[in-house]
Motif scaffolding. Structure first.
Motif, PDB file in Angstrom:
ATOM      1  N   VAL A 168       0.858  -1.208   0.000  1.00  0.00           N
ATOM      2  CA  VAL A 168       0.000   0.000   0.000  1.00  0.00           C
ATOM      3  C   VAL A 168       0.885   1.246   0.000  1.00  0.00           C
ATOM      4  O   VAL A 168       0.656   2.202  -0.761  1.00  0.00           O
ATOM      5  CB  VAL A 168      -0.926  -0.010   1.248  1.00  0.00           C
ATOM      6  N   ILE A 169       1.900   1.231   0.855  1.00  0.00           N
ATOM      7  CA  ILE A 169       2.776   2.409   0.965  1.00  0.00           C
ATOM      8  C   ILE A 169       3.517   2.653  -0.349  1.00  0.00           C
ATOM      9  O   ILE A 169       3.623   3.783  -0.827  1.00  0.00           O
ATOM     10  CB  ILE A 169       3.771   2.232   2.139  1.00  0.00           C
ATOM     11  N   VAL A 170       4.026   1.559  -0.944  1.00  0.00           N
ATOM     12  CA  VAL A 170       4.767   1.708  -2.203  1.00  0.00           C
ATOM     13  C   VAL A 170       3.853   2.285  -3.295  1.00  0.00           C
ATOM     14  O   VAL A 170       4.247   3.188  -4.047  1.00  0.00           O
ATOM     15  CB  VAL A 170       5.373   0.351  -2.640  1.00  0.00           C
ATOM     16  N   ALA A 171       2.594   1.816  -3.337  1.00  0.00           N
ATOM     17  CA  ALA A 171       1.659   2.320  -4.352  1.00  0.00           C
ATOM     18  C   ALA A 171       1.404   3.816  -4.143  1.00  0.00           C
ATOM     19  O   ALA A 171       1.422   4.610  -5.095  1.00  0.00           O
ATOM     20  CB  ALA A 171       0.345   1.546  -4.274  1.00  0.00           C
ATOM     21  N   ALA A 172       1.206   4.210  -2.873  1.00  0.00           N
ATOM     22  CA  ALA A 172       0.949   5.625  -2.579  1.00  0.00           C
ATOM     23  C   ALA A 172       2.177   6.456  -2.932  1.00  0.00           C
ATOM     24  O   ALA A 172       2.076   7.564  -3.493  1.00  0.00           O
ATOM     25  CB  ALA A 172       0.608   5.792  -1.102  1.00  0.00           C
ATOM     26  N   TYR A 173       3.343   5.892  -2.628  1.00  0.00           N
ATOM     27  CA  TYR A 173       4.604   6.593  -2.903  1.00  0.00           C
ATOM     28  C   TYR A 173       4.747   6.843  -4.404  1.00  0.00           C
ATOM     29  O   TYR A 173       5.080   7.941  -4.840  1.00  0.00           O
ATOM     30  CB  TYR A 173       5.777   5.744  -2.377  1.00  0.00           C
ATOM     31  N   GLN A 174       4.444   5.799  -5.161  1.00  0.00           N
ATOM     32  CA  GLN A 174       4.586   5.915  -6.617  1.00  0.00           C
ATOM     33  C   GLN A 174       3.632   6.992  -7.164  1.00  0.00           C
ATOM     34  O   GLN A 174       4.005   7.806  -7.993  1.00  0.00           O
ATOM     35  CB  GLN A 174       4.268   4.563  -7.250  1.00  0.00           C
ATOM     36  N   HIS A 175       2.425   7.016  -6.598  1.00  0.00           N
ATOM     37  CA  HIS A 175       1.403   7.953  -7.045  1.00  0.00           C
ATOM     38  C   HIS A 175       1.844   9.413  -6.865  1.00  0.00           C
ATOM     39  O   HIS A 175       1.531  10.275  -7.678  1.00  0.00           O
ATOM     40  CB  HIS A 175       0.140   7.686  -6.214  1.00  0.00           C
ATOM     41  N   TYR A 176       2.561   9.661  -5.775  1.00  0.00           N
ATOM     42  CA  TYR A 176       2.937  11.057  -5.465  1.00  0.00           C
ATOM     43  C   TYR A 176       4.454  11.241  -5.449  1.00  0.00           C
ATOM     44  O   TYR A 176       4.979  12.084  -4.719  1.00  0.00           O
ATOM     45  CB  TYR A 176       2.338  11.454  -4.101  1.00  0.00           C
TER      46      TYR A 176
END
Ligand SMILES: Cc1ncc(COP(=O)(O)O)c(C=O)c1O
Length: 557
Positions: free
Chosen positions: A155-163
């Motif tokens: 989840v964190i990696v996905a959010a990181y990639q998004h922003y």
């Protein structure tokens, strides 16, 4: 005749002016001297009142002893010996930190052409293999890695990639990041029972603490005209307070904690407060031994003297607000009770809470909260006349990683109230099992105080068991525990990774004690480092040099 009289009168007149100028000068000098004497005596009186006569005498003695030993160490033969020892210690540090061996490639300049993602990831795998980076996954590390599980990592990696490229310094460009930061602060304020309060995110516990110290310094200057600020902290307060004070030129009175309860000594803290005091500090929970200060008593002091009280919940973060709901706040067997600590306590004016610890958010995130928005104003930095335009930022950094804010927001949404409640229950149950087992079945050890949450510290009460030696033996079994000085002890900060390792920990600890008792080496890292710090008046200086060498080694490519 008349000219002679005139000459004499002129002479007397000019001499009178000279005389009166001189006496004015002398008076000024005396006044200056009296001013110096009074201010220095007041400073000495404040110091003496805060530290007590005995401690002041001990500090003075240690200072003299240090000076004498430093002089002796300047002798060529002594200097050569110290240098040889230091060089050897530095080499040991290098060998333990920097990967060695035939397969290690060092990339010291840019590649001529960019590498592929496959190459980059495989090289990272190689580095992990060569340096044992993934050891933390075995769950034998105290604190350090607050892993929320593999799903949360995704989840964190996905959010990181998004922003990935976002920067909250430009909220009009990245409005979603601004919104998420404000919501993270709001959620934390609710958790700590101050929904109408204010706060900001920072890069970690240390920055949150330094920001709070700056806030009180500027508040005290603006509202009370304090120009020589001082703060009073218990000896268990995190080093970040001393770091902040060193950066911001604030005098620190460090008051020893009660040797049995490990809580702040309220009477002595009160004695150290004077007209220059800007703030007090209490922890829920402290780093060294995981105990909680009496925040209610500290709050009463802060209110009475109209000064700030910062409660350091960096480590308590997402554990202490859940203890009550988890049914663990009352403790067990008359031990481990949690006392009030949040904004509901009268006198509490700020709290730091690390999202990157038990909030399981990405590293580099924390929240500092204030009683109200007016106090938060003193944290801001604004430079209206800068040639680059009006500059305004809430905390130490200018540009900040919006990706970390997004990762934190995502982690909090993913965990939810229930997730944090469950993790609190698991982690604190693990810590209490460890503490209870040590207390009931390891007669050589004792628990420091009555820790209410996730950290358990233990020292030796057996003359033949050196607890630092036990720490070194545990290291051989893969356990990375924290060594403490004053008193010598070890602590384990339980995390989700340690929960399943409780039995192994206890079994390994029992073996380590046996080995430390029967075959002490006296040469392990902990024994050397912490032993050295306490062994002589120059110990701290030597440890400082070693620590500096350690920091240098961090940048050896
Ligand atoms: C009680 C306490 N305060 C402050 C800090 C500093 O936090 P950070 O390492 O995130 O700067 C820590 C870190 O362990 C801590 O335990």
């Amino acid at each position: 005749m008349s000219t002679t009289v005139k000459k004499v009168t002129d002479f007397l007149g000019s001499n009178r002016t000279l005389l009166s100028q001189r006496s004015l000068y002398d008076n000024f000098k005396s006044l200056l001297f009296i001013y110096f004497l009074v201010t220095q005596s007041l400073k000495a009186e404040r110091h003496l009142r805060a530290r007590g006569i005995l401690t002041t005498f001990k500090e003075f003695y240690a200072w003299i002893a240090q000076r004498v030993i430093f002089l002796l160490l300047r002798l060529p033969s002594a200097r050569a010996k110290v240098k040889a020892e230091m060089d050897k210690a530095k080499l040991d540090i290098e060998q333990s930190l920097c990967p060695q061996g035939a397969d290690v490639v060092r990339y010291l300049s840019l590649p001529a052409e960019g590498q592929s993602i496959e190459w980059i990831l495989s090289e990272m795998d190689n580095m992990d293999q060569q340096s044992g980076t993934l050891e933390w996954k075995r769950g034998k590390i105290s604190g350090a890695v607050y892993h929320g599980g593999e799903d949360l990592e995704k989840v964190i990696v996905a959010a990181y990639q998004h922003y990935c490229v976002s920067n909250p310094l430009h909220p009009s460009v990245f409005p979603a990041v601004r919104k998420m930061e404000a919501e993270i602060v709001a959620m934390c304020l609710r958790l700590y029972n101050n929904p109408n309060g204010a706060g900001t995110m920072t890069a970690g516990g240390t920055e949150s603490i330094i920001m709070a110290v700056k806030t009180y310094r500027d508040w005290a200057r603006a509202t009370k005209g304090i120009t020589e600020p001082e703060m009073v902290i218990p000896s268990s307060a995190h080093a970040a307070f001393d770091k902040g004070a060193a950066y911001l030129k604030i005098k620190v009175h460090t008051i020893p904690v009660d040797s049995v309860t490990r809580k702040a000594d309220i009477k002595r803290m009160k004695r150290a407060i004077n007209s220059n005091t800007i703030m007090l500090v209490g922890s829920t929970i402290n780093f060294p031994d995981g105990n909680q200060d009496d925040i209610v008593a500290l709050g009463a002091l802060a209110s009475a003297y109209n000064i700030g009280l910062h409660v350091d919940c960096c480590l308590g973060s997402f554990i202490v607000p859940y203890l009550e709901k988890a049914g663990l706040a009352e403790g067990s067997n008359g031990k481990y009770k949690l006392h009030p600590f949040d904004f509901r306590v009268n006198g509490v004016t700020s709290i730091s809470c690390d999202t990157h610890k038990y909030g399981f958010a990405p590293k580099g995130t924390s929240v500092v909260m204030y009683k109200n928005a007016a106090l938060r104003r003193f944290q801001y930095y604004v430079y209206p006349d800068w040639s680059g335009g009006v500059y305004a930022s809430p905390s130490l950094s200018g540009s900040r990683p919006g990706a970390l804010i997004a990762g934190t927001w995502a982690a909090m949404q993913y965990m939810g109230d229930k997730g944090y409640l469950d993790s609190c229950r698991d982690i604190v149950t693990c810590a209490r099992n460890i503490a209870n087992t040590i207390a009931s079945s390891i007669p050589e050890l004792y628990i420091l105080g009555s820790p209410p949450a996730s950290v358990v510290a233990f020292g030796s009460k057996h003359p033949k068991v050196n607890i630092l030696e036990v720490g070194d033996m545990m290291l051989k079994k893969g356990w990375h525990l924290n060594g403490l000085s004053g008193p010598p002890a070890l602590h384990i900060a339980c995390t989700r990774l340690t929960v399943s390792m409780t039995d192994t920990f206890i079994a390994d600890l029992k073996d380590a004690i046996k080995e430390a008792k029967l075959t002490p080496s006296g040469k392990g890292t902990m024994v050397a480092l912490y032993g050295l710090g306490n062994s002589s008046p120059v110990g701290p200086k030597m440890v400082t040099q070693l620590a500096e060498a350690f920091l240098d080694t961090m940048y050896k490519a």
